[in-house]
Design a protein around this motif. Structure first.
Motif, PDB file in Angstrom:
ATOM      1  N   ARG A   1     -36.472 -17.058 -34.069  1.00 25.93           N
ATOM      2  CA  ARG A   1     -35.533 -17.109 -32.929  1.00 25.93           C
ATOM      3  C   ARG A   1     -35.022 -18.535 -32.735  1.00 25.93           C
ATOM      4  O   ARG A   1     -33.865 -18.751 -32.384  1.00 25.93           O
ATOM      5  CB  ARG A   1     -36.241 -16.613 -31.670  1.00 25.93           C
ATOM      6  N   THR A   2     -35.892 -19.515 -32.952  1.00 26.37           N
ATOM      7  CA  THR A   2     -35.481 -20.915 -32.836  1.00 26.37           C
ATOM      8  C   THR A   2     -34.372 -21.233 -33.827  1.00 26.37           C
ATOM      9  O   THR A   2     -33.385 -21.907 -33.481  1.00 26.37           O
ATOM     10  CB  THR A   2     -36.688 -21.834 -33.064  1.00 26.37           C
ATOM     11  N   ALA A   3     -34.511 -20.768 -35.065  1.00 28.76           N
ATOM     12  CA  ALA A   3     -33.465 -20.999 -36.066  1.00 28.76           C
ATOM     13  C   ALA A   3     -32.166 -20.317 -35.676  1.00 28.76           C
ATOM     14  O   ALA A   3     -31.073 -20.868 -35.875  1.00 28.76           O
ATOM     15  CB  ALA A   3     -33.935 -20.493 -37.423  1.00 28.76           C
ATOM     16  N   LEU A   4     -32.253 -19.139 -35.089  1.00 30.40           N
ATOM     17  CA  LEU A   4     -31.058 -18.411 -34.656  1.00 30.40           C
ATOM     18  C   LEU A   4     -30.350 -19.148 -33.528  1.00 30.40           C
ATOM     19  O   LEU A   4     -29.121 -19.279 -33.535  1.00 30.40           O
ATOM     20  CB  LEU A   4     -31.456 -17.006 -34.218  1.00 30.40           C
ATOM     21  N   ILE A   5     -31.118 -19.664 -32.583  1.00 33.12           N
ATOM     22  CA  ILE A   5     -30.514 -20.418 -31.483  1.00 33.12           C
ATOM     23  C   ILE A   5     -29.893 -21.711 -32.005  1.00 33.12           C
ATOM     24  O   ILE A   5     -28.805 -22.114 -31.576  1.00 33.12           O
ATOM     25  CB  ILE A   5     -31.553 -20.703 -30.383  1.00 33.12           C
ATOM     26  N   GLY A   6     -30.557 -22.362 -32.951  1.00 29.51           N
ATOM     27  CA  GLY A   6     -29.977 -23.560 -33.553  1.00 29.51           C
ATOM     28  C   GLY A   6     -28.646 -23.265 -34.219  1.00 29.51           C
ATOM     29  O   GLY A   6     -27.699 -24.062 -34.142  1.00 29.51           O
TER      30      GLY A   6
ATOM     31  N   ARG B   1     -23.000 -20.997 -23.921  1.00 30.28           N
ATOM     32  CA  ARG B   1     -23.398 -22.387 -24.213  1.00 30.28           C
ATOM     33  C   ARG B   1     -24.361 -22.911 -23.157  1.00 30.28           C
ATOM     34  O   ARG B   1     -25.382 -23.532 -23.479  1.00 30.28           O
ATOM     35  CB  ARG B   1     -22.159 -23.277 -24.299  1.00 30.28           C
ATOM     36  N   PHE B   2     -24.050 -22.663 -21.890  1.00 31.08           N
ATOM     37  CA  PHE B   2     -24.943 -23.123 -20.828  1.00 31.08           C
ATOM     38  C   PHE B   2     -26.303 -22.437 -20.932  1.00 31.08           C
ATOM     39  O   PHE B   2     -27.353 -23.083 -20.803  1.00 31.08           O
ATOM     40  CB  PHE B   2     -24.318 -22.864 -19.453  1.00 31.08           C
ATOM     41  N   GLU B   3     -26.281 -21.134 -21.144  1.00 33.31           N
ATOM     42  CA  GLU B   3     -27.534 -20.387 -21.236  1.00 33.31           C
ATOM     43  C   GLU B   3     -28.385 -20.879 -22.408  1.00 33.31           C
ATOM     44  O   GLU B   3     -29.585 -21.097 -22.277  1.00 33.31           O
ATOM     45  CB  GLU B   3     -27.223 -18.902 -21.402  1.00 33.31           C
ATOM     46  N   LEU B   4     -27.763 -21.066 -23.549  1.00 34.24           N
ATOM     47  CA  LEU B   4     -28.498 -21.499 -24.731  1.00 34.24           C
ATOM     48  C   LEU B   4     -28.994 -22.939 -24.603  1.00 34.24           C
ATOM     49  O   LEU B   4     -30.060 -23.284 -25.117  1.00 34.24           O
ATOM     50  CB  LEU B   4     -27.614 -21.359 -25.968  1.00 34.24           C
ATOM     51  N   SER B   5     -28.215 -23.772 -23.913  1.00 34.87           N
ATOM     52  CA  SER B   5     -28.621 -25.174 -23.761  1.00 34.87           C
ATOM     53  C   SER B   5     -29.923 -25.299 -22.980  1.00 34.87           C
ATOM     54  O   SER B   5     -30.756 -26.176 -23.266  1.00 34.87           O
ATOM     55  CB  SER B   5     -27.517 -25.964 -23.053  1.00 34.87           C
ATOM     56  N   LEU B   6     -30.126 -24.432 -22.004  1.00 32.59           N
ATOM     57  CA  LEU B   6     -31.346 -24.498 -21.212  1.00 32.59           C
ATOM     58  C   LEU B   6     -32.591 -24.247 -22.053  1.00 32.59           C
ATOM     59  O   LEU B   6     -33.675 -24.735 -21.728  1.00 32.59           O
ATOM     60  CB  LEU B   6     -31.280 -23.481 -20.066  1.00 32.59           C
ATOM     61  N   GLU B   7     -32.435 -23.494 -23.126  1.00 33.04           N
ATOM     62  CA  GLU B   7     -33.584 -23.188 -23.969  1.00 33.04           C
ATOM     63  C   GLU B   7     -34.157 -24.449 -24.617  1.00 33.04           C
ATOM     64  O   GLU B   7     -35.359 -24.526 -24.886  1.00 33.04           O
ATOM     65  CB  GLU B   7     -33.191 -22.165 -25.035  1.00 33.04           C
ATOM     66  N   ALA B   8     -33.307 -25.448 -24.866  1.00 34.85           N
ATOM     67  CA  ALA B   8     -33.775 -26.687 -25.483  1.00 34.85           C
ATOM     68  C   ALA B   8     -34.714 -27.457 -24.560  1.00 34.85           C
ATOM     69  O   ALA B   8     -35.563 -28.224 -25.030  1.00 34.85           O
ATOM     70  CB  ALA B   8     -32.593 -27.565 -25.885  1.00 34.85           C
ATOM     71  N   ALA B   9     -34.563 -27.252 -23.241  1.00 39.28           N
ATOM     72  CA  ALA B   9     -35.459 -27.918 -22.298  1.00 39.28           C
ATOM     73  C   ALA B   9     -36.858 -27.317 -22.346  1.00 39.28           C
ATOM     74  O   ALA B   9     -37.840 -27.961 -21.975  1.00 39.28           O
ATOM     75  CB  ALA B   9     -34.898 -27.810 -20.883  1.00 39.28           C
ATOM     76  N   ARG B  10     -36.959 -26.085 -22.838  1.00 36.06           N
ATOM     77  CA  ARG B  10     -38.250 -25.394 -22.919  1.00 36.06           C
ATOM     78  C   ARG B  10     -38.846 -25.453 -24.328  1.00 36.06           C
ATOM     79  O   ARG B  10     -40.034 -25.201 -24.504  1.00 36.06           O
ATOM     80  CB  ARG B  10     -38.083 -23.929 -22.513  1.00 36.06           C
TER      81      ARG B  10
ATOM     82  N   GLU C   1     -31.393 -30.201 -32.447  1.00 38.48           N
ATOM     83  CA  GLU C   1     -30.229 -29.380 -32.778  1.00 38.48           C
ATOM     84  C   GLU C   1     -29.181 -29.459 -31.672  1.00 38.48           C
ATOM     85  O   GLU C   1     -27.982 -29.556 -31.940  1.00 38.48           O
ATOM     86  CB  GLU C   1     -30.654 -27.928 -32.995  1.00 38.48           C
ATOM     87  N   LEU C   2     -29.625 -29.424 -30.420  1.00 39.46           N
ATOM     88  CA  LEU C   2     -28.687 -29.501 -29.306  1.00 39.46           C
ATOM     89  C   LEU C   2     -28.007 -30.862 -29.266  1.00 39.46           C
ATOM     90  O   LEU C   2     -26.797 -30.962 -29.036  1.00 39.46           O
ATOM     91  CB  LEU C   2     -29.414 -29.227 -27.989  1.00 39.46           C
ATOM     92  N   HIS C   3     -28.783 -31.920 -29.496  1.00 48.85           N
ATOM     93  CA  HIS C   3     -28.212 -33.268 -29.507  1.00 48.85           C
ATOM     94  C   HIS C   3     -27.153 -33.396 -30.600  1.00 48.85           C
ATOM     95  O   HIS C   3     -26.063 -33.940 -30.354  1.00 48.85           O
ATOM     96  CB  HIS C   3     -29.316 -34.302 -29.727  1.00 48.85           C
ATOM     97  N   ARG C   4     -27.461 -32.885 -31.783  1.00 54.64           N
ATOM     98  CA  ARG C   4     -26.512 -32.954 -32.889  1.00 54.64           C
ATOM     99  C   ARG C   4     -25.230 -32.183 -32.550  1.00 54.64           C
ATOM    100  O   ARG C   4     -24.124 -32.649 -32.802  1.00 54.64           O
ATOM    101  CB  ARG C   4     -27.148 -32.400 -34.160  1.00 54.64           C
ATOM    102  N   ALA C   5     -25.396 -31.023 -31.958  1.00 49.94           N
ATOM    103  CA  ALA C   5     -24.230 -30.197 -31.623  1.00 49.94           C
ATOM    104  C   ALA C   5     -23.361 -30.860 -30.556  1.00 49.94           C
ATOM    105  O   ALA C   5     -22.138 -30.735 -30.575  1.00 49.94           O
ATOM    106  CB  ALA C   5     -24.696 -28.827 -31.148  1.00 49.94           C
ATOM    107  N   GLY C   6     -23.989 -31.573 -29.630  1.00 53.23           N
ATOM    108  CA  GLY C   6     -23.228 -32.168 -28.537  1.00 53.23           C
ATOM    109  C   GLY C   6     -22.612 -33.516 -28.847  1.00 53.23           C
ATOM    110  O   GLY C   6     -21.821 -34.036 -28.046  1.00 53.23           O
TER     111      GLY C   6
END
Length: 210
Positions: A53-58, A122-131, A138-143
């Motif tokens: 699931r982590t790879a899918l979210i990435g 995007r907002f929903e998925l971004s919150l997952e990186a905090a957990r 991956e989030l940092h690279r995307a942003g």
């Protein structure tokens, strides 16, 4: 066997389908099986390309960044950045700032209307990186892409510290999007108007350059 070309197409299809699921049902709706169904792919396809699931979210992060930057580069941003001032002490003209404000407003308008679902995902998925610390990189690279582009434009407008100014501008734009799409008054606000967004965008640009 999966050819590289077909694999690339399927990865994009899977990421797009996953983003659509998150926009519609939140992260609780994001399962490998559900993505297979939404994408119209045989069972097991999503787990073949994205084992966890982590790879899918990435993959979703990367695809969201690609789509957002495509909007930025495809017409919502000015086709030509304003020329840099003759010296670092020379301020950009109001006309230059108006061009950039109009482009930013067009981008925000697109994301608040036709691109609404993607931004919610995007907002929903971004919150997952905090957990999940595994997703933070991956989030940092995307942003980073949107901030890099904003820094180039703000530098051309005369920003003394364009990277810092870009971080502020992107944060303010994200805050505006979140407020209008998911904030407490999101359901009661009138539909976004381009003229209002242009005025707001100009204020944000002025503040970022101050």
């Amino acid at each position: 066997m999966h050819s590289p070309e077909r694999g690339g197409d399927r990865r994009t299809l899977i990421a797009d389908s996953a983003i659509g699921l998150v926009a519609a049902a939140g992260l609780r709706g994001l399962t490998h099986r559900a993505v297979d169904g939404a994408a119209g792919l045989p069972a097991g396809s999503t787990s073949y390309y994205f084992r966890t699931r982590t790879a899918l979210i990435g993959a979703c992060y990367a695809r969201l960044a690609e789509l957002d930057l495509g909007d930025f580069d495809g017409g919502a941003a000015p086709s030509d950045s304003p020329p840099p001032p003759a010296s670092s002490s020379a301020p950009a003209s109001p006309a230059d700032r108006d061009v950039v404000a109009a482009a930013l407003a067009a981008l925000l308008y697109r994301w608040l209307t036709s691109g609404r679902s993607r931004q919610l995902a995007r907002f929903e998925l971004s919150l997952e990186a905090a957990r999940n610390p595994e997703l933070a990189t991956e989030l940092h690279r995307a942003g980073s892409g949107s901030r890099d582009r904003a820094a180039v434009i703000l530098a051309a407008l005369g920003a003394a510290r364009p990277a810092e100014s870009a971080e502020l501008l992107v944060a303010w734009a994200d805050g505006l999007l979140y407020d209008r799409l998911a904030g407490a008054l999101a359901r009661t606000r009138p539909a976004p108007q381009l003229a209002e967004l242009t005025s707001v965008a100009r204020k944000m640009i002025d503040a970022a350059l101050a």
